[in-house]
Write a protein that holds these residues in place. Sequence first.
Motif, PDB file in Angstrom:
ATOM      1  N   LYS A 196       5.714   9.724  -8.643  1.00 52.64           N
ATOM      2  CA  LYS A 196       5.922   9.448  -7.146  1.00 52.64           C
ATOM      3  C   LYS A 196       7.595   9.669  -6.910  1.00 52.64           C
ATOM      4  CE  LYS A 196       1.399   8.448  -6.829  1.00 52.64           C
ATOM      5  NZ  LYS A 196       0.326   7.049  -6.405  1.00 52.64           N
ATOM      6  N   ILE A 197       8.156   8.509  -6.818  1.00 46.89           N
ATOM      7  CA  ILE A 197       8.785   8.732  -6.658  1.00 46.89           C
ATOM      8  C   ILE A 197      10.610   9.457  -6.523  1.00 46.89           C
ATOM      9  CG2 ILE A 197      11.145   7.678  -6.492  1.00 46.89           C
ATOM     10  CD1 ILE A 197       9.933   4.695  -8.022  1.00 46.89           C
ATOM     11  N   GLY A 205       9.428  12.899  -7.282  1.00 41.18           N
ATOM     12  CA  GLY A 205       8.663  13.842  -6.247  1.00 41.18           C
ATOM     13  C   GLY A 205       9.172  14.152  -5.105  1.00 41.18           C
ATOM     14  N   THR A 206       9.451  12.102  -4.286  1.00 45.02           N
ATOM     15  CA  THR A 206       9.478  11.727  -3.202  1.00 45.02           C
ATOM     16  C   THR A 206      11.355  12.493  -2.848  1.00 45.02           C
ATOM     17  OG1 THR A 206       7.511  10.408  -2.911  1.00 45.02           O
ATOM     18  CG2 THR A 206       9.590  10.425  -1.414  1.00 45.02           C
ATOM     19  N   VAL A 207      11.815  12.160  -3.860  1.00 44.90           N
ATOM     20  CA  VAL A 207      13.347  12.288  -3.579  1.00 44.90           C
ATOM     21  C   VAL A 207      13.626  13.779  -3.770  1.00 44.90           C
ATOM     22  CG1 VAL A 207      15.122  11.269  -5.037  1.00 44.90           C
ATOM     23  CG2 VAL A 207      13.845   9.690  -4.799  1.00 44.90           C
ATOM     24  N   LEU A 240      11.712  15.801  -2.729  1.00 44.99           N
ATOM     25  CA  LEU A 240      11.560  16.964  -1.469  1.00 44.99           C
ATOM     26  C   LEU A 240      11.983  16.233  -0.127  1.00 44.99           C
ATOM     27  CD1 LEU A 240       9.284  17.613   0.103  1.00 44.99           C
ATOM     28  CD2 LEU A 240       7.874  16.042   0.322  1.00 44.99           C
ATOM     29  N   ALA A 241      12.912  15.034  -0.359  1.00 41.49           N
ATOM     30  CA  ALA A 241      13.455  14.700   0.664  1.00 41.49           C
ATOM     31  C   ALA A 241      15.032  15.419   0.486  1.00 41.49           C
ATOM     32  CB  ALA A 241      13.856  13.365   0.504  1.00 41.49           C
TER      33      ALA A 241
END
Length: 75
Positions: free
Chosen positions: A3-4, A6-8, A10-11
Amino acid sequence: MTKIKGTVALAIGLALAPSWQAQETWRQACVQQCYTRPTPGDPEMQRQEIVSLEKEAAHAIQLKSGTYFQRVLQR
């Protein structure tokens, strides 16, 4: 952990992506310029100019000369 990542990702993607609003503004300005540009003059003169450019291009190709294309593409 995934998740981290993926979040990074995406950001970073959002930060590096071009602004759609800026692109839309540029597109609208371009379209507006086409609509407000004065209408061209004599159609026969335009036709003659196109024929002349085609003949010059053919001659430049025969001579294997790039100067014609440099001149035309820099307009």
